[in-house]
Design a protein around this motif. Sequence first.
Motif, PDB file in Angstrom:
ATOM      1  N   VAL B  60       0.882  -1.083   0.113  1.00 21.73           N
ATOM      2  CA  VAL B  60      -0.004   0.007   0.069  1.00 21.73           C
ATOM      3  C   VAL B  60       0.937   1.342  -0.075  1.00 21.73           C
ATOM      4  CG1 VAL B  60      -2.021  -1.030   1.053  1.00 21.73           C
ATOM      5  CG2 VAL B  60      -0.281  -0.238   2.598  1.00 21.73           C
ATOM      6  N   PRO B  61       1.683   1.421  -0.883  1.00 22.62           N
ATOM      7  CA  PRO B  61       2.557   2.573  -1.001  1.00 22.62           C
ATOM      8  C   PRO B  61       1.966   4.058  -1.414  1.00 22.62           C
ATOM      9  CG  PRO B  61       2.671   1.373  -2.998  1.00 22.62           C
ATOM     10  CD  PRO B  61       1.728   0.688  -2.221  1.00 22.62           C
ATOM     11  N   ASP B  62       0.827   4.129  -2.161  1.00 26.64           N
ATOM     12  CA  ASP B  62       0.350   5.303  -2.593  1.00 26.64           C
ATOM     13  C   ASP B  62       0.056   6.451  -1.526  1.00 26.64           C
ATOM     14  OD1 ASP B  62      -1.710   3.689  -4.841  1.00 26.64           O
ATOM     15  OD2 ASP B  62       0.356   4.004  -4.862  1.00 26.64           O
ATOM     16  N   GLY B  63       0.631   7.440  -1.649  1.00 31.71           N
ATOM     17  CA  GLY B  63       0.399   8.561  -0.627  1.00 31.71           C
ATOM     18  C   GLY B  63       1.471   8.516   0.452  1.00 31.71           C
ATOM     19  N   TYR B  64       2.329   7.808   0.189  1.00 37.30           N
ATOM     20  CA  TYR B  64       3.726   7.870   1.249  1.00 37.30           C
ATOM     21  C   TYR B  64       5.031   7.868   0.330  1.00 37.30           C
ATOM     22  CZ  TYR B  64       0.217   5.724   4.179  1.00 37.30           C
ATOM     23  OH  TYR B  64      -1.051   5.582   4.853  1.00 37.30           O
ATOM     24  N   ASN B  65       5.891   8.524   0.972  1.00 35.02           N
ATOM     25  CA  ASN B  65       7.368   8.391   0.383  1.00 35.02           C
ATOM     26  C   ASN B  65       8.313   7.993   1.500  1.00 35.02           C
ATOM     27  OD1 ASN B  65       8.487  10.778   1.426  1.00 35.02           O
ATOM     28  ND2 ASN B  65       6.622  11.478   0.578  1.00 35.02           N
ATOM     29  N   VAL B  66       9.438   7.381   1.282  1.00 34.37           N
ATOM     30  CA  VAL B  66      10.289   6.971   2.142  1.00 34.37           C
ATOM     31  C   VAL B  66      11.879   7.462   1.612  1.00 34.37           C
ATOM     32  CG1 VAL B  66       9.102   5.212   3.187  1.00 34.37           C
ATOM     33  CG2 VAL B  66      10.367   4.750   1.158  1.00 34.37           C
ATOM     34  N   SER B  67      12.680   7.399   2.638  1.00 41.57           N
ATOM     35  CA  SER B  67      14.064   7.508   2.266  1.00 41.57           C
ATOM     36  C   SER B  67      14.807   6.970   3.336  1.00 41.57           C
ATOM     37  CB  SER B  67      14.298   9.027   2.315  1.00 41.57           C
ATOM     38  OG  SER B  67      14.175   9.846   3.545  1.00 41.57           O
ATOM     39  N   ARG B  68      16.113   6.423   2.918  1.00 40.26           N
ATOM     40  CA  ARG B  68      16.928   5.567   3.943  1.00 40.26           C
ATOM     41  C   ARG B  68      18.257   6.197   3.278  1.00 40.26           C
ATOM     42  NH1 ARG B  68      17.570   0.053   5.294  1.00 40.26           N
ATOM     43  NH2 ARG B  68      19.004  -0.102   7.145  1.00 40.26           N
ATOM     44  N   LEU B  69      18.549   7.446   3.932  1.00 44.80           N
ATOM     45  CA  LEU B  69      19.801   8.018   3.907  1.00 44.80           C
ATOM     46  C   LEU B  69      20.995   7.424   4.646  1.00 44.80           C
ATOM     47  CD1 LEU B  69      18.847  11.668   3.343  1.00 44.80           C
ATOM     48  CD2 LEU B  69      19.137   9.840   1.544  1.00 44.80           C
ATOM     49  N   LYS B  70      20.777   7.083   5.858  1.00 43.05           N
ATOM     50  CA  LYS B  70      21.615   6.363   6.713  1.00 43.05           C
ATOM     51  C   LYS B  70      21.188   5.054   7.053  1.00 43.05           C
ATOM     52  CE  LYS B  70      23.312  10.556   8.887  1.00 43.05           C
ATOM     53  NZ  LYS B  70      23.596  11.547  10.174  1.00 43.05           N
ATOM     54  N   LYS B  71      21.909   4.324   7.144  1.00 40.04           N
ATOM     55  CA  LYS B  71      21.354   2.819   7.585  1.00 40.04           C
ATOM     56  C   LYS B  71      20.697   2.594   8.803  1.00 40.04           C
ATOM     57  CE  LYS B  71      23.684  -1.733   8.239  1.00 40.04           C
ATOM     58  NZ  LYS B  71      24.875  -2.572   8.075  1.00 40.04           N
ATOM     59  N   GLN B  72      20.954   3.457   9.682  1.00 40.34           N
ATOM     60  CA  GLN B  72      20.152   3.351  11.118  1.00 40.34           C
ATOM     61  C   GLN B  72      18.817   4.040  11.012  1.00 40.34           C
ATOM     62  OE1 GLN B  72      23.021   5.057  10.560  1.00 40.34           O
ATOM     63  NE2 GLN B  72      23.169   6.696  11.894  1.00 40.34           N
ATOM     64  N   ASN B  73      18.443   4.818   9.729  1.00 34.18           N
ATOM     65  CA  ASN B  73      16.992   5.635   9.871  1.00 34.18           C
ATOM     66  C   ASN B  73      16.460   5.197   8.715  1.00 34.18           C
ATOM     67  OD1 ASN B  73      18.105   7.017  12.265  1.00 34.18           O
ATOM     68  ND2 ASN B  73      19.037   8.820  11.103  1.00 34.18           N
ATOM     69  N   PHE B  74      15.278   5.186   8.866  1.00 33.37           N
ATOM     70  CA  PHE B  74      14.209   5.041   7.706  1.00 33.37           C
ATOM     71  C   PHE B  74      12.859   6.169   8.008  1.00 33.37           C
ATOM     72  CE2 PHE B  74      12.871   3.160   4.065  1.00 33.37           C
ATOM     73  CZ  PHE B  74      11.747   1.986   4.133  1.00 33.37           C
ATOM     74  N   LEU B  75      12.680   6.869   7.244  1.00 35.05           N
ATOM     75  CA  LEU B  75      11.872   7.747   7.182  1.00 35.05           C
ATOM     76  C   LEU B  75      10.641   7.484   6.401  1.00 35.05           C
ATOM     77  CD1 LEU B  75      14.518   9.323   8.349  1.00 35.05           C
ATOM     78  CD2 LEU B  75      13.638  11.272   7.393  1.00 35.05           C
ATOM     79  N   LEU B  76       9.393   8.013   6.865  1.00 30.45           N
ATOM     80  CA  LEU B  76       8.194   7.690   6.075  1.00 30.45           C
ATOM     81  C   LEU B  76       7.567   9.273   5.984  1.00 30.45           C
ATOM     82  CD1 LEU B  76       6.114   5.815   4.927  1.00 30.45           C
ATOM     83  CD2 LEU B  76       4.956   5.766   7.116  1.00 30.45           C
ATOM     84  N   GLY B  77       7.167   9.736   4.821  1.00 24.83           N
ATOM     85  CA  GLY B  77       6.748  10.959   4.743  1.00 24.83           C
ATOM     86  C   GLY B  77       5.149  10.866   4.050  1.00 24.83           C
ATOM     87  N   LEU B  78       4.343  11.727   4.664  1.00 21.10           N
ATOM     88  CA  LEU B  78       3.153  11.974   4.019  1.00 21.10           C
ATOM     89  C   LEU B  78       2.945  13.492   3.434  1.00 21.10           C
ATOM     90  CD1 LEU B  78       2.763   9.878   6.616  1.00 21.10           C
ATOM     91  CD2 LEU B  78       0.308  10.493   6.359  1.00 21.10           C
TER      92      LEU B  78
END
Lengths: 112, 113
Positions: B60-78
């Motif tokens: 269910v990816p629609d409406g969300y974006n993500v980024s993994r710039l650092k190994k320890q962090n995972f960001l979820l954006g709306l």
Amino acid sequence: ELKVEQNPLFLSMQEGKNYTIYCNYSTTSDRLYWYRQDPGKSLESLFVLLSNGAVKQEGRLMASLDTKARLSTLHITAAVHDLSATYFCAVDAQGGSEKLVFGKGTKLTVNP
Amino acid sequence: NAGVTQTPKFRVLKTGQSMTLLCAQDMNHEYMYWYRQDPGMGLRLIHYSVGEGTTAKGEVPDGYNVSRLKKQNFLLGLESAAPSQTSVYFCASGLVQRHEKLFFGSGTQLSVL
């Protein structure tokens, strides 16, 4: 597409009784996981089953995996109130996708 | 003994607002995941990452974006929140070479009005 079905979705049982929760999945996989979730809390890993015929037990819970039948069971023996929680099975969607697909969960209530 | 930490724990948004959920893990895991949990639906995978700099779509990816710039962090954006995104969001991380088990964060309760 991998589908994971649990039944029952709701289970009310008396202390001291035995019962089994079933987890069926639709495509080939040899890795299945069971998790527990208490109300308002996160998920806690219970069992990891990694091959056909795998059986794991901890306390009053025993999980097994039959990859040929695409079926896992979570058996509860002599239930106690502390086992009340929602139990999820999850299946590793193979083929390099690295996805873990969850069932809808079984809400277990153990009554005195 | 931090494990997987999610922030914030609660958030209320108005329709159209944006926000970012942060997931941080200190176990050096390669794999990280974002799930949403809705009543009667179990957990559904939104996006995941198999290593730093990588992301992939889940169910269910629609409406969300993500980024993994650092190994320890995972960001979820709306980017533009909708009421249908009202849910409890869980981050999870796991070991390299197929997740032996996942470690879950404590969850973020998001309400979009």
